[in-house]
Write a protein that holds these residues in place. Structure first.
Motif, PDB file in Angstrom:
ATOM      1  N   LEU A   1       0.819  -1.209   0.000  1.00 28.58           N
ATOM      2  CA  LEU A   1       0.000   0.000   0.000  1.00 28.58           C
ATOM      3  C   LEU A   1       0.858   1.267   0.000  1.00 28.58           C
ATOM      4  CD1 LEU A   1      -2.933   1.067   0.182  1.00 28.58           C
ATOM      5  CD2 LEU A   1      -2.667   1.057   2.670  1.00 28.58           C
ATOM      6  N   ASN A   2       1.933   1.257   0.775  1.00 28.69           N
ATOM      7  CA  ASN A   2       2.759   2.459   0.937  1.00 28.69           C
ATOM      8  C   ASN A   2       3.819   2.623  -0.147  1.00 28.69           C
ATOM      9  OD1 ASN A   2       1.408   3.200   3.307  1.00 28.69           O
ATOM     10  ND2 ASN A   2       2.730   1.875   4.559  1.00 28.69           N
ATOM     11  N   THR A   3       4.161   1.547  -0.838  1.00 26.86           N
ATOM     12  CA  THR A   3       5.249   1.636  -1.834  1.00 26.86           C
ATOM     13  C   THR A   3       4.818   1.120  -3.200  1.00 26.86           C
ATOM     14  OG1 THR A   3       6.111  -0.565  -1.247  1.00 26.86           O
ATOM     15  CG2 THR A   3       6.960   1.332  -0.010  1.00 26.86           C
ATOM     16  N   PHE A   4       3.511   1.065  -3.435  1.00 28.05           N
ATOM     17  CA  PHE A   4       3.012   0.457  -4.675  1.00 28.05           C
ATOM     18  C   PHE A   4       3.587   1.144  -5.925  1.00 28.05           C
ATOM     19  CE2 PHE A   4      -0.027  -0.016  -8.124  1.00 28.05           C
ATOM     20  CZ  PHE A   4      -0.284  -1.388  -8.097  1.00 28.05           C
ATOM     21  N   ASP A   5       3.610   2.444  -5.942  1.00 31.28           N
ATOM     22  CA  ASP A   5       4.054   3.176  -7.138  1.00 31.28           C
ATOM     23  C   ASP A   5       5.540   2.996  -7.410  1.00 31.28           C
ATOM     24  OD1 ASP A   5       1.488   4.121  -7.524  1.00 31.28           O
ATOM     25  OD2 ASP A   5       1.836   5.930  -6.312  1.00 31.28           O
ATOM     26  N   GLN A   6       6.333   2.678  -6.379  1.00 36.94           N
ATOM     27  CA  GLN A   6       7.778   2.525  -6.564  1.00 36.94           C
ATOM     28  C   GLN A   6       8.200   1.084  -6.874  1.00 36.94           C
ATOM     29  OE1 GLN A   6       6.701   4.122  -3.461  1.00 36.94           O
ATOM     30  NE2 GLN A   6       6.585   6.012  -4.687  1.00 36.94           N
ATOM     31  N   ARG A   7       7.272   0.151  -6.859  1.00 36.52           N
ATOM     32  CA  ARG A   7       7.654  -1.261  -7.006  1.00 36.52           C
ATOM     33  C   ARG A   7       7.347  -1.786  -8.400  1.00 36.52           C
ATOM     34  NH1 ARG A   7       9.444  -3.943  -2.834  1.00 36.52           N
ATOM     35  NH2 ARG A   7       9.287  -2.983  -0.770  1.00 36.52           N
ATOM     36  N   LYS A   8       8.213  -2.723  -8.794  1.00 42.68           N
ATOM     37  CA  LYS A   8       8.018  -3.381 -10.078  1.00 42.68           C
ATOM     38  C   LYS A   8       6.941  -4.464  -9.926  1.00 42.68           C
ATOM     39  CE  LYS A   8      12.822  -2.728 -11.507  1.00 42.68           C
ATOM     40  NZ  LYS A   8      14.081  -3.407 -11.912  1.00 42.68           N
ATOM     41  N   PRO A   9       6.279  -4.834 -11.024  1.00 44.76           N
ATOM     42  CA  PRO A   9       5.220  -5.860 -10.968  1.00 44.76           C
ATOM     43  C   PRO A   9       5.686  -7.178 -10.338  1.00 44.76           C
ATOM     44  CG  PRO A   9       5.152  -4.721 -13.062  1.00 44.76           C
ATOM     45  CD  PRO A   9       6.397  -4.229 -12.362  1.00 44.76           C
ATOM     46  N   GLU A  10       6.947  -7.576 -10.664  1.00 44.67           N
ATOM     47  CA  GLU A  10       7.421  -8.860 -10.104  1.00 44.67           C
ATOM     48  C   GLU A  10       7.592  -8.774  -8.586  1.00 44.67           C
ATOM     49  OE1 GLU A  10      10.961  -6.904 -12.329  1.00 44.67           O
ATOM     50  OE2 GLU A  10       8.795  -7.219 -12.582  1.00 44.67           O
ATOM     51  N   ASP A  11       7.973  -7.570  -8.073  1.00 47.43           N
ATOM     52  CA  ASP A  11       8.087  -7.400  -6.619  1.00 47.43           C
ATOM     53  C   ASP A  11       6.727  -7.492  -5.948  1.00 47.43           C
ATOM     54  OD1 ASP A  11      10.808  -7.075  -6.686  1.00 47.43           O
ATOM     55  OD2 ASP A  11      10.729  -4.886  -6.780  1.00 47.43           O
ATOM     56  N   ILE A  12       5.749  -6.829  -6.579  1.00 47.37           N
ATOM     57  CA  ILE A  12       4.389  -6.872  -6.031  1.00 47.37           C
ATOM     58  C   ILE A  12       3.855  -8.306  -6.044  1.00 47.37           C
ATOM     59  CG2 ILE A  12       2.013  -6.106  -6.379  1.00 47.37           C
ATOM     60  CD1 ILE A  12       3.146  -3.480  -7.484  1.00 47.37           C
ATOM     61  N   LYS A  13       4.154  -9.034  -7.125  1.00 44.39           N
ATOM     62  CA  LYS A  13       3.695 -10.416  -7.238  1.00 44.39           C
ATOM     63  C   LYS A  13       4.301 -11.286  -6.131  1.00 44.39           C
ATOM     64  CE  LYS A  13       3.313 -14.222 -10.539  1.00 44.39           C
ATOM     65  NZ  LYS A  13       3.612 -14.693 -11.921  1.00 44.39           N
ATOM     66  N   ARG A  14       5.571 -11.040  -5.831  1.00 46.75           N
ATOM     67  CA  ARG A  14       6.247 -11.807  -4.778  1.00 46.75           C
ATOM     68  C   ARG A  14       5.607 -11.530  -3.420  1.00 46.75           C
ATOM     69  NH1 ARG A  14      10.074 -10.137  -1.466  1.00 46.75           N
ATOM     70  NH2 ARG A  14      10.472  -8.288  -2.747  1.00 46.75           N
ATOM     71  N   LEU A  15       5.308 -10.234  -3.170  1.00 41.67           N
ATOM     72  CA  LEU A  15       4.680  -9.888  -1.898  1.00 41.67           C
ATOM     73  C   LEU A  15       3.262 -10.444  -1.800  1.00 41.67           C
ATOM     74  CD1 LEU A  15       5.859  -6.168  -1.579  1.00 41.67           C
ATOM     75  CD2 LEU A  15       6.735  -8.157  -0.341  1.00 41.67           C
ATOM     76  N   VAL A  16       2.532 -10.414  -2.890  1.00 42.25           N
ATOM     77  CA  VAL A  16       1.171 -10.964  -2.911  1.00 42.25           C
ATOM     78  C   VAL A  16       1.203 -12.467  -2.659  1.00 42.25           C
ATOM     79  CG1 VAL A  16      -0.823 -11.438  -4.384  1.00 42.25           C
ATOM     80  CG2 VAL A  16       0.203  -9.160  -4.383  1.00 42.25           C
ATOM     81  N   LYS A  17       2.258 -13.123  -3.180  1.00 45.55           N
ATOM     82  CA  LYS A  17       2.401 -14.566  -2.940  1.00 45.55           C
ATOM     83  C   LYS A  17       2.535 -14.850  -1.446  1.00 45.55           C
ATOM     84  CE  LYS A  17       5.259 -18.595  -4.042  1.00 45.55           C
ATOM     85  NZ  LYS A  17       6.463 -19.105  -4.751  1.00 45.55           N
ATOM     86  N   HIS A  18       3.331 -14.031  -0.742  1.00 49.97           N
ATOM     87  CA  HIS A  18       3.475 -14.189   0.704  1.00 49.97           C
ATOM     88  C   HIS A  18       2.129 -13.976   1.413  1.00 49.97           C
ATOM     89  CE1 HIS A  18       7.752 -14.796   0.919  1.00 49.97           C
ATOM     90  NE2 HIS A  18       8.014 -13.667   0.274  1.00 49.97           N
ATOM     91  N   ILE A  19       1.402 -12.964   0.939  1.00 51.39           N
ATOM     92  CA  ILE A  19       0.093 -12.687   1.530  1.00 51.39           C
ATOM     93  C   ILE A  19      -0.847 -13.862   1.322  1.00 51.39           C
ATOM     94  CG2 ILE A  19      -1.980 -11.237   1.333  1.00 51.39           C
ATOM     95  CD1 ILE A  19      -0.116  -8.877   0.741  1.00 51.39           C
ATOM     96  N   ASN A  20      -0.818 -14.416   0.103  1.00 51.53           N
ATOM     97  CA  ASN A  20      -1.681 -15.548  -0.221  1.00 51.53           C
ATOM     98  C   ASN A  20      -1.351 -16.766   0.657  1.00 51.53           C
ATOM     99  OD1 ASN A  20      -1.878 -18.203  -2.259  1.00 51.53           O
ATOM    100  ND2 ASN A  20      -3.680 -16.879  -2.246  1.00 51.53           N
ATOM    101  N   GLN A  21      -0.061 -17.062   0.811  1.00 54.20           N
ATOM    102  CA  GLN A  21       0.353 -18.203   1.632  1.00 54.20           C
ATOM    103  C   GLN A  21      -0.056 -18.011   3.092  1.00 54.20           C
ATOM    104  OE1 GLN A  21       4.564 -18.429   0.837  1.00 54.20           O
ATOM    105  NE2 GLN A  21       4.302 -19.951  -0.784  1.00 54.20           N
ATOM    106  N   SER A  22       0.106 -16.804   3.586  1.00 55.82           N
ATOM    107  CA  SER A  22      -0.265 -16.531   4.976  1.00 55.82           C
ATOM    108  C   SER A  22      -1.765 -16.628   5.189  1.00 55.82           C
ATOM    109  CB  SER A  22       0.222 -15.139   5.391  1.00 55.82           C
ATOM    110  OG  SER A  22       1.622 -15.096   5.447  1.00 55.82           O
ATOM    111  N   SER A  23      -2.530 -16.133   4.214  1.00 55.90           N
ATOM    112  CA  SER A  23      -3.986 -16.219   4.342  1.00 55.90           C
ATOM    113  C   SER A  23      -4.448 -17.674   4.300  1.00 55.90           C
ATOM    114  CB  SER A  23      -4.673 -15.409   3.243  1.00 55.90           C
ATOM    115  OG  SER A  23      -4.339 -15.923   1.963  1.00 55.90           O
ATOM    116  N   MET A  24      -3.819 -18.507   3.466  1.00 59.51           N
ATOM    117  CA  MET A  24      -4.165 -19.929   3.404  1.00 59.51           C
ATOM    118  C   MET A  24      -3.805 -20.639   4.707  1.00 59.51           C
ATOM    119  SD  MET A  24      -3.022 -20.899  -0.510  1.00 59.51           S
ATOM    120  CE  MET A  24      -3.361 -22.632  -0.262  1.00 59.51           C
TER     121      MET A  24
END
Length: 393
Positions: A187-210
């Motif tokens: 949320l705080n660094t979305f504009d500064q991050r590359k798509p692959e970085d965001i995808k990696r972070l979303v993967k962590h979020i997905n694993q934690s939610s599961m």
């Protein structure tokens, strides 16, 4: 407690052992007791009496004092020195009514004496009185043992619940910390991050939610069993369809890791159990196998028909479990958990739920594993309705 007492009283059938070396005395005593519908057995000497007591403990012993080879005092001393027989009340039968003889009888453990020749009314009054006391002591002893057992089970149940909720409270923090941490980061660094970085972070979020979802699912299932709100509904069902349904839910996760998820359950394979509970068991076992197996590995589920039950086996080519930790897998008091091959987290609570559900259905669960050589979890359930009924008798 009233039901316990009633059932115990119904089971009580007091019996008197008569010990005398004179057959006429045995006959007289037997006739007096028989007229009062009091059950009895005979012994003609001390040795025979001790042998009889070793096979079946009477509620009361009428013991003659003057007998050859071994007198009544000696027999009583042997009975009172043995933990198994020391509580059996002994009434001495004696022609000796001197004070010192009476004192000796009481000293070696007798509770009363009856003089010869016998007075039927006196004998019956004393016998009935001591039988009532003996039976009451037996009932109280049985109730005390049952209360001790119930108290121990209650303490274990409370300790189990405390441990369970302690684990849940501790481990639920991890996925929520991850969810909050990484979502804030995005949320705080979305504009500064590359798509692959965001995808990696979303993967962590997905694993934690599961992981959090799995924890909550097991917690809810377990809590429902403890409160009795989960209904136990055994029936005959098609195991092939049940297993395939669970595998469909887990196939996507397995494919993401590059695993081969296969089943060899015959299409006509049936079992008799609570299908929802067995679904939970299969889901947990297969999920664990997927979690601890590296890409390119295999998770396989098969069945084996035994004499009165069906065995379901979930095997994998994964990390395996060190032998010294196998005994901890189904124990709440020795929580054992390691990260999966993709650092998936777990608490082992799913296995506790598996054990509870399998045993509820009259089956057994076990594991074979070795570090680095994969694992094999197996459990049994009845394949006919009468088998599970008998297992709960």
């Amino acid at each position: 407690m009233d039901e316990i007492r009633a059932s115990q009283e119904e089971d009580v059938q007091p019996i008197v052992l008569i010990v005398d070396d004179i057959s006429e005395n045995l006959q007289v005593l037997g006739t007096i007791l028989d007229e009062q519908d009091i059950e009895f057995s005979y012994a003609s000497n001390g040795k025979e009496a001790l042998e009889s007591v070793s096979f079946h403990k009477p509620d009361l012993i009428l013991l003659d004092v003057q007998m050859p080879e071994m007198n009544g005092y000696e027999v009583c001393e042997i009975l009172k020195s043995d933990e198994e027989t020391k509580e059996i009340p002994v009434i001495f039968l004696t022609a000796k009514t001197e004070t010192e003889d009476i004192i000796k009888g009481l000293t070696v453990g007798g509770i009363d004496y009856i003089g010869k020749p016998f007075n039927a009314k006196e004998l019956i009054t004393r016998v009935k009185s001591h039988l009532e006391l003996s039976v009451s002591k037996r009932i109280i002893s049985a109730q005390n043992k049952q209360l001790t057992m119930l108290n121990r089970e209650l303490k274990e149940a409370i300790a189990t619940k405390d441990k369970f909720f302690s684990i849940i409270a501790h481990d639920l923090k991890d996925p929520f910390h991850t969810l909050m941490g990484f979502s804030n980061l995005i949320l705080n660094t979305f504009d500064q991050r590359k798509p692959e970085d965001i995808k990696r972070l979303v993967k962590h979020i997905n694993q934690s939610s599961m992981h959090g979802f799995d924890l909550l699912t097991n917690l809810l299932e377990w809590s429902r069993t403890q409160t009795g709100s989960i209904k136990y509904n055994p029936k005959t069902f098609n195991l092939y369809s049940t297993v395939n349904g669970m595998l469909l839910l887990l196939t996507k996760t397995a494919e993401k890791k590059g695993l081969h998820l296969t089943s060899a359950i015959p299409e006509d394979c049936e079992a008799f159990a609570d299908e929802k509970m067995i679904q939970t068991v299969i889901r947990n076992l297969v999920s664990n196998a997927v979690k601890f197996t590296e890409g390119g590995g295999t998770v396989h589920i098969k069945s084996r028909i035994l004499e009165n039950e069906t065995e379901i086996i979930v095997s994998d080519t994964g990390l395996g479990i060190p032998v010294e930790h196998l005994g901890k897998l189904f124990s709440i008091s020795e929580n054992y958990s390691t990260p999966g091959t993709d650092m998936e987290r777990g608490t082992g609570l799913g296995l506790l739920l598996c054990k509870e559900f399998v045993e509820k259905n009259g089956g057994r669960i076990q594991v074979k594993s070795e570090a680095g050589k994969g694992s094999e979890f197996s459990f049994t359930i009845p394949n006919r309705g009468e088998d599970i009924v008998n297992s709960h008798l």
